[in-house]
Design a protein around this motif. Structure first.
Motif, mmCIF file in Angstrom:
data_model
loop_
_atom_site.group_PDB
_atom_site.id
_atom_site.type_symbol
_atom_site.label_atom_id
_atom_site.label_comp_id
_atom_site.label_asym_id
_atom_site.label_seq_id
_atom_site.Cartn_x
_atom_site.Cartn_y
_atom_site.Cartn_z
ATOM 1 N N MET A 1 0.844 -1.197 0.000
ATOM 2 C CA MET A 1 0.000 0.000 0.000
ATOM 3 C C MET A 1 0.879 1.247 0.000
ATOM 4 S SD MET A 1 -2.876 -1.531 -0.027
ATOM 5 C CE MET A 1 -4.083 -0.242 0.251
ATOM 6 N N ARG A 2 0.448 2.254 -0.734
ATOM 7 C CA ARG A 2 1.216 3.490 -0.836
ATOM 8 C C ARG A 2 0.871 4.418 0.333
ATOM 9 N NH1 ARG A 2 -0.032 5.810 -6.746
ATOM 10 N NH2 ARG A 2 1.982 6.857 -6.468
ATOM 11 N N ASP A 3 1.894 5.042 0.896
ATOM 12 C CA ASP A 3 1.627 6.074 1.891
ATOM 13 C C ASP A 3 0.975 7.270 1.206
ATOM 14 O OD1 ASP A 3 2.581 4.679 4.019
ATOM 15 O OD2 ASP A 3 4.524 5.686 4.107
ATOM 16 N N VAL A 4 -0.032 7.820 1.844
ATOM 17 C CA VAL A 4 -0.741 8.984 1.310
ATOM 18 C C VAL A 4 -0.588 10.123 2.307
ATOM 19 C CG1 VAL A 4 -2.985 9.926 0.654
ATOM 20 C CG2 VAL A 4 -2.355 7.598 -0.017
ATOM 21 N N ALA A 5 -0.213 11.290 1.809
ATOM 22 C CA ALA A 5 0.054 12.444 2.670
ATOM 23 C C ALA A 5 -1.130 13.394 2.703
ATOM 24 C CB ALA A 5 1.296 13.176 2.165
ATOM 25 N N ILE A 6 -1.412 13.933 3.882
ATOM 26 C CA ILE A 6 -2.350 15.043 4.026
ATOM 27 C C ILE A 6 -1.519 16.313 4.089
ATOM 28 C CG2 ILE A 6 -4.090 16.134 5.499
ATOM 29 C CD1 ILE A 6 -4.920 13.369 6.447
ATOM 30 N N VAL A 7 -1.692 17.191 3.116
ATOM 31 C CA VAL A 7 -0.847 18.382 3.021
ATOM 32 C C VAL A 7 -1.587 19.679 3.339
ATOM 33 C CG1 VAL A 7 0.787 17.366 1.391
ATOM 34 C CG2 VAL A 7 -1.264 18.492 0.520
ATOM 35 N N ALA A 8 -2.900 19.658 3.346
ATOM 36 C CA ALA A 8 -3.650 20.885 3.612
ATOM 37 C C ALA A 8 -5.016 20.553 4.196
ATOM 38 C CB ALA A 8 -3.815 21.702 2.331
ATOM 39 N N PHE A 9 -5.470 21.415 5.086
ATOM 40 C CA PHE A 9 -6.797 21.247 5.684
ATOM 41 C C PHE A 9 -7.317 22.599 6.141
ATOM 42 C CE2 PHE A 9 -9.337 20.788 9.603
ATOM 43 C CZ PHE A 9 -10.456 20.186 9.040
ATOM 44 N N ALA A 10 -8.592 22.830 5.918
ATOM 45 C CA ALA A 10 -9.234 24.068 6.374
ATOM 46 C C ALA A 10 -10.675 23.777 6.735
ATOM 47 C CB ALA A 10 -9.179 25.144 5.290
ATOM 48 N N GLN A 11 -11.180 24.483 7.725
ATOM 49 C CA GLN A 11 -12.586 24.346 8.107
ATOM 50 C C GLN A 11 -13.160 25.710 8.451
ATOM 51 O OE1 GLN A 11 -13.185 22.271 11.944
ATOM 52 N NE2 GLN A 11 -10.966 22.386 12.216
ATOM 53 N N SER A 12 -14.445 25.842 8.235
ATOM 54 C CA SER A 12 -15.121 27.094 8.569
ATOM 55 C C SER A 12 -15.502 27.088 10.042
ATOM 56 C CB SER A 12 -16.370 27.256 7.710
ATOM 57 O OG SER A 12 -17.304 26.220 8.001
ATOM 58 N N ASP A 13 -15.918 28.235 10.544
ATOM 59 C CA ASP A 13 -16.464 28.282 11.891
ATOM 60 C C ASP A 13 -17.763 27.484 11.930
ATOM 61 O OD1 ASP A 13 -14.413 29.998 12.531
ATOM 62 O OD2 ASP A 13 -15.641 31.813 12.432
ATOM 63 N N CYS A 14 -17.996 26.806 13.038
ATOM 64 C CA CYS A 14 -19.273 26.112 13.241
ATOM 65 C C CYS A 14 -20.270 27.137 13.774
ATOM 66 C CB CYS A 14 -19.112 24.975 14.247
ATOM 67 S SG CYS A 14 -18.005 23.652 13.723
ATOM 68 N N VAL A 15 -21.304 27.418 13.022
ATOM 69 C CA VAL A 15 -22.290 28.414 13.435
ATOM 70 C C VAL A 15 -23.677 27.783 13.446
ATOM 71 C CG1 VAL A 15 -20.942 30.369 12.602
ATOM 72 C CG2 VAL A 15 -22.558 29.264 11.064
ATOM 73 N N ARG A 16 -24.522 28.257 14.351
ATOM 74 C CA ARG A 16 -25.874 27.685 14.465
ATOM 75 C C ARG A 16 -26.705 27.967 13.227
ATOM 76 N NH1 ARG A 16 -29.797 25.731 13.781
ATOM 77 N NH2 ARG A 16 -31.461 25.056 15.200
ATOM 78 N N ASP A 17 -26.493 29.122 12.615
ATOM 79 C CA ASP A 17 -27.274 29.475 11.431
ATOM 80 C C ASP A 17 -26.426 30.366 10.535
ATOM 81 O OD1 ASP A 17 -29.106 30.265 9.522
ATOM 82 O OD2 ASP A 17 -30.731 30.605 10.953
ATOM 83 N N ALA A 18 -26.112 29.867 9.359
ATOM 84 C CA ALA A 18 -25.295 30.631 8.414
ATOM 85 C C ALA A 18 -26.097 31.700 7.695
ATOM 86 C CB ALA A 18 -24.653 29.690 7.393
ATOM 87 N N GLY A 19 -27.373 31.811 8.012
ATOM 88 C CA GLY A 19 -28.207 32.853 7.445
ATOM 89 C C GLY A 19 -28.406 32.704 5.954
ATOM 90 N N ALA A 20 -28.208 33.793 5.228
ATOM 91 C CA ALA A 20 -28.492 33.809 3.790
ATOM 92 C C ALA A 20 -27.410 33.139 2.964
ATOM 93 C CB ALA A 20 -28.679 35.252 3.318
ATOM 94 N N ARG A 21 -26.266 32.819 3.582
ATOM 95 C CA ARG A 21 -25.203 32.168 2.824
ATOM 96 C C ARG A 21 -25.639 30.776 2.367
ATOM 97 N NH1 ARG A 21 -20.115 32.125 6.553
ATOM 98 N NH2 ARG A 21 -21.728 32.159 8.179
ATOM 99 N N ASN A 22 -25.462 30.489 1.093
ATOM 100 C CA ASN A 22 -25.809 29.154 0.599
ATOM 101 C C ASN A 22 -24.604 28.226 0.702
ATOM 102 O OD1 ASN A 22 -24.117 29.631 -1.665
ATOM 103 N ND2 ASN A 22 -25.820 30.493 -2.834
ATOM 104 N N GLU A 23 -24.788 26.985 0.264
ATOM 105 C CA GLU A 23 -23.729 25.997 0.412
ATOM 106 C C GLU A 23 -22.462 26.370 -0.348
ATOM 107 O OE1 GLU A 23 -27.483 24.036 1.629
ATOM 108 O OE2 GLU A 23 -26.884 25.360 -0.002
#
Length: 352
Positions: A1-23
């Motif tokens: 099996m080939r080793d696979v690297a994770i090179v980048a990760f980002a996440q948004s703030d967890c909010v109860r209601d993103a309001g008018a912002r769509n996906e």
């Protein structure tokens, strides 16, 4: 099996209601962040793209297609989707690399739970003939599970409250967390029951948001000149839809996935566990046989913020980034789907 690297990760703030912002508006910032971390310009600069989401949340068939707008219309790309948490999109992408069909991949997950009633939406995951028509929601099933464990003496309400208190305290250092702060076990136990024996704090919050990740071969990571963590093992297993046929006091599928992924092959410094309810963290710790030396959910876990269809991938990303930052040498990330920990994915990561 080939080793696979994770090179980048980002996440948004967890909010109860993103309001008018769509996906799409939730997805685009995290995509731009992982592009920046990797030094690429767009999804066209990787070999494969895979997303995770749930059409039920958006209330329309093939609703995930709208999320593809965040990638840009042209030129065409090789793209796929899983109707699951994006942790399973990572698994598909990992397989692509193992089969030699890609050298790099972009993975993202997103969910906007605020418009609907999430517990009822998730009841659609149940067996469509016997359970789904009853509209039993996820909180009711979790309450049944907790009650069984309490009556068998496998947990105490104080232990459940300790999980919540630690989660809130750990989340104080997490800028993306929705719930954070210092709270005592006694204060938590003094709160009224919500769905017996669960109190509201025993249940993860409802959150809107997204996350993204870029993985590649180790050779590609070195070519990009980026620090990385390596996926040394990954596996997922599922248990029966029939709740009455399962032992809800333990997670057999997590044990099996952990064995296949090689969790026991070395010490675990950091573990991020997808435990939507406080008592489930205890089940998972036992299933993974984690020692007292393991830092569990240093981010606060999903009790501090739970973006459906993205939180599983976030657990993997949280561990990877902590290993890259030198907080440990070996970590375990866990993702789940379905009622009472029905399906579970376990990933083993190592620093380089």
């Amino acid at each position: 099996m080939r080793d696979v690297a994770i090179v980048a990760f980002a996440q948004s703030d967890c909010v109860r209601d993103a309001g008018a912002r769509n996906e799409v508006e939730l997805i685009m910032p995290v995509l731009q962040e992982v592009y920046k971390q990797t030094g690429i310009n767009s999804a066209q600069d990787v070999d494969f793209t895979c997303s995770g989401s749930c059409d039920y949340q958006q209330g329309a068939a093939f609703a995930f297609v709208a999320g593809v707008d965040a990638l840009g219309a042209v030129p065409p790309i090789k793209e796929s989707h899983v109707e699951m948490d994006a942790a399973w999109a990572l698994y598909e992408s990992w397989l692509k690399i193992q089969m030699g069909q890609a050298e790099s991949a972009l993975i993202y997950g997103f969910g906007k739970s605020s418009p609907g009633e999430l517990p009822i939406v998730l009841s659609q995951q149940l067996d469509p003939y016997y359970l789904a028509p009853l509209w039993v929601d996820t909180i009711a099933f979790a309450a049944m599970q907790a009650r069984v464990m309490l009556e068998q003496g496998l947990i105490t309400e104080a232990e459940m409250a300790e999980v919540v208190a630690r989660s809130r305290q750990n989340a104080s250092n997490n800028p993306h967390a929705q719930l954070k702060g210092d709270v005592s076990v006694d204060e938590l136990l003094a709160e009224p029951e919500y769905e017996s024996p669960l109190r509201r704090h025993d249940c993860c919050p409802i959150s809107d948001g997204a996350c993204a990740m870029i993985i590649c071969t180790v050779e590609k990571a070195k070519e990009w000149g980026k620090p990385y963590a390596v996926i040394k093992g990954i596996d997922h297993r599922i248990e029966t839809h029939h709740i009455g046929s399962r032992d809800l006091t333990q997670s057999i599928s997590t044990k099996q996935a952990a064995e296949a992924a090689g969790v026991a092959q070395g010490p675990v410094d950091i573990a991020e566990l997808y435990a939507p309810f406080s008592h489930q963290e205890i089940i998972l710790r036992r299933a993974l046989n984690l020692s007292d030396d393991t830092k569990v959910n240093p981010s606060g876990g999903v009790l501090a913020g739970n973006v459906m269809m993205a939180s599983g991938l976030s657990r993997i990303g949280e561990v990877a980034m902590r290993l890259i930052n030198g907080e440990g040498k070996r970590g375990v990330a866990h993702a789940t789907s379905g009622p009472c920990l029905q399906q579970n994915l376990v990933t083993v990561l190592e620093a380089q």
